[in-house]
Design an enzyme around this catalytic site. Structure first.
Site, PDB file in Angstrom:
ATOM      1  N   LYS A   1       3.451   1.083  -1.097  1.00 52.64           N
ATOM      2  CA  LYS A   1       2.023   1.423  -1.239  1.00 52.64           C
ATOM      3  C   LYS A   1       1.757   2.806  -0.655  1.00 52.64           C
ATOM      4  O   LYS A   1       1.066   3.629  -1.259  1.00 52.64           O
ATOM      5  CB  LYS A   1       1.152   0.375  -0.518  1.00 52.64           C
ATOM      6  CG  LYS A   1       1.089  -0.964  -1.229  1.00 52.64           C
ATOM      7  CD  LYS A   1       0.387  -2.052  -0.401  1.00 52.64           C
ATOM      8  CE  LYS A   1       0.525  -3.401  -1.103  1.00 52.64           C
ATOM      9  NZ  LYS A   1      -0.078  -4.528  -0.358  1.00 52.64           N
TER      10      LYS A   1
ATOM     11  N   GLN B   1      -1.945  -6.830   5.275  1.00 53.79           N
ATOM     12  CA  GLN B   1      -0.812  -7.304   4.471  1.00 53.79           C
ATOM     13  C   GLN B   1      -0.548  -8.776   4.785  1.00 53.79           C
ATOM     14  O   GLN B   1      -0.486  -9.175   5.952  1.00 53.79           O
ATOM     15  CB  GLN B   1       0.428  -6.442   4.759  1.00 53.79           C
ATOM     16  CG  GLN B   1       1.621  -6.734   3.860  1.00 53.79           C
ATOM     17  CD  GLN B   1       1.392  -6.388   2.391  1.00 53.79           C
ATOM     18  OE1 GLN B   1       0.608  -5.497   2.065  1.00 53.79           O
ATOM     19  NE2 GLN B   1       2.056  -7.088   1.510  1.00 53.79           N
TER      20      GLN B   1
ATOM     21  N   ASP C   1      -8.621  -5.164  -1.388  1.00 51.35           N
ATOM     22  CA  ASP C   1      -7.797  -6.268  -1.904  1.00 51.35           C
ATOM     23  C   ASP C   1      -8.667  -7.327  -2.588  1.00 51.35           C
ATOM     24  O   ASP C   1      -8.143  -8.219  -3.269  1.00 51.35           O
ATOM     25  CB  ASP C   1      -7.031  -6.945  -0.755  1.00 51.35           C
ATOM     26  CG  ASP C   1      -5.552  -6.577  -0.715  1.00 51.35           C
ATOM     27  OD1 ASP C   1      -5.014  -6.161  -1.756  1.00 51.35           O
ATOM     28  OD2 ASP C   1      -4.949  -6.728   0.367  1.00 51.35           O
TER      29      ASP C   1
HETATM   30  N1  GUN Z   1       1.096  -9.827   0.049  1.00 51.02           N
HETATM   31  C1  GUN Z   1       1.593  -9.957  -1.210  1.00 51.02           C
HETATM   32  N2  GUN Z   1       0.776  -9.340  -2.093  1.00 51.02           N
HETATM   33  C2  GUN Z   1      -0.249  -8.820  -1.386  1.00 51.02           C
HETATM   34  C3  GUN Z   1      -1.405  -8.069  -1.749  1.00 51.02           C
HETATM   35  O1  GUN Z   1      -1.674  -7.759  -2.919  1.00 51.02           O
HETATM   36  N3  GUN Z   1      -2.209  -7.708  -0.726  1.00 51.02           N
HETATM   37  C4  GUN Z   1      -1.955  -8.050   0.569  1.00 51.02           C
HETATM   38  N4  GUN Z   1      -2.828  -7.660   1.499  1.00 51.02           N
HETATM   39  N5  GUN Z   1      -0.904  -8.746   0.931  1.00 51.02           N
HETATM   40  C5  GUN Z   1      -0.051  -9.122  -0.046  1.00 51.02           C
END
Ligand code: GUN
Length: 297
Positions: free
Chosen positions: A51, A95, A118
């Site tokens: 990311k 996350q 998110d």
């Molecule tokens: N863990 C797996 N996919 C995601 C996501 O899209 N966002 C977050 N915050 N954690 C994740």
């Protein structure tokens, strides 16, 4: 029939280069994304690094806040409050998964809805449920929708079967497809006779984490197959779909890797840009945390 591949990698590249152009036109006033990473889950570390790398490519400032596995709930909530109250931070994600001792729902709910890129807070999840266009939509479902739109499929009335009911993919995916007039079936690990349901699907979105579970005998001719699964077997990545088997029966299929994965990151960055733009045009954002809220609005 041999299925056409929906190339998530190149679609994501296009979205990212559009974003890069818009951000370069801001003359240095750039969006900022804060990523909270708790503990040392290896997969999470890789996702977060990816990311940050993509964010840098498009010109988004991405700060990773690394916190110890043993952090207490209050300390983590305070970290979120600080980011909520920092006008230089436009988007915040925590996350997932979080270590067991932390209450994930309570932590997520603390993120300001205006910075919830998110789309996991109850507020944005509620907006999506009521088909409100102001919702921040979770990145993976939003990426899947963009992939479906890229092949110009008319979603109205299509039977979409979602496999998995997670907060991150299955549930928001179901709502998003419903908002686009699909007839939606959400299935999960307790679903009885899953193949009898998937065989009636015009569109299958699989996010169940079972390597190569879905076979050609589970689908109907010409179905559109979207594979959200990222599974590691014998050191190799594979999805939930048995790609080589299904590709001769489906009309469209997404590969793993190079399918949904890159779209998820592109959509997170698009949401961050959207949060930045909204905050610039409406600087005084609202608070909906209720009477025990700790933000300073
Ligand atoms: N863990 C797996 N996919 C995601 C996501 O899209 N966002 C977050 N915050 N954690 C994740």
């Amino acid at each position: 029939m041999t299925a056409q591949i929906i190339d998530g990698k190149s679609l994501a590249q296009k979205i990212c280069s559009d974003l890069k152009q818009k951000i370069s036109a801001l003359n240095g006033n750039i969006p900022c994304l804060a990523v909270i990473l708790v503990g040392d889950d290896e997969a999470s570390r890789i996702y977060v690094r990816n990311k940050q790398k993509k964010a840098a490519e498009v010109g988004i400032d991405c700060h990773i806040i690394e916190l110890s596995d043993s952090i207490g709930e209050n300390a983590l909530l305070e970290t979120i409050d600080e980011l909520n109250n920092n006008p230089e931070v436009n988007g915040i994600i925590v996350q997932l998964p979080l270590p067991q001792h932390l209450d994930t729902q309570k932590i997520i709910a603390r993120i300001s809805p205006d910075k919830d890129v998110d789309g996991f807070t109850p507020y944005n999840s509620g907006l999506l449920s009521s088909n409100n266009p102001d919702a921040f939509v979770s990145a993976t479902p939003k990426g899947v929708l963009a992939m479906l739109q890229s092949i110009n499929v008319n979603l109205c009335g299509k039977h979409a079967v979602v496999i998995g009911r997670s907060q991150i993919v299955g549930r928001p995916m179901g709502k998003l497809l419903l908002n686009h007039d699909c007839t939606v079936t959400i299935t999960h690990s307790h679903t009885v006779d899953l193949p009898s349901i998937t065989k009636t699907a015009d569109i299958i979105v699989s996010a169940c984490g079972q390597p190569q579970m879905i076979k050609s005998s589970w689908i109907k001719d010409g179905a559109i197959i979207i594979d959200v699964g990222i599974n590691r077997t014998d050191g190799k990545l594979c999805g939930d779909i048995d790609f080589d088997d299904v590709k001769n029966k489906a009309s469209y299929i997404t590969p793993v890797p190079g399918g949904v994965g890159p779209m998820t990151i592109a959509m997170l960055l698009a949401n961050t840009f959207e949060a930045f733009s909204r905050q610039k045009s409406h600087p005084q954002h609202h608070c909906c945390h209720g009477h025990d809220c700790h933000c300073s609005k």
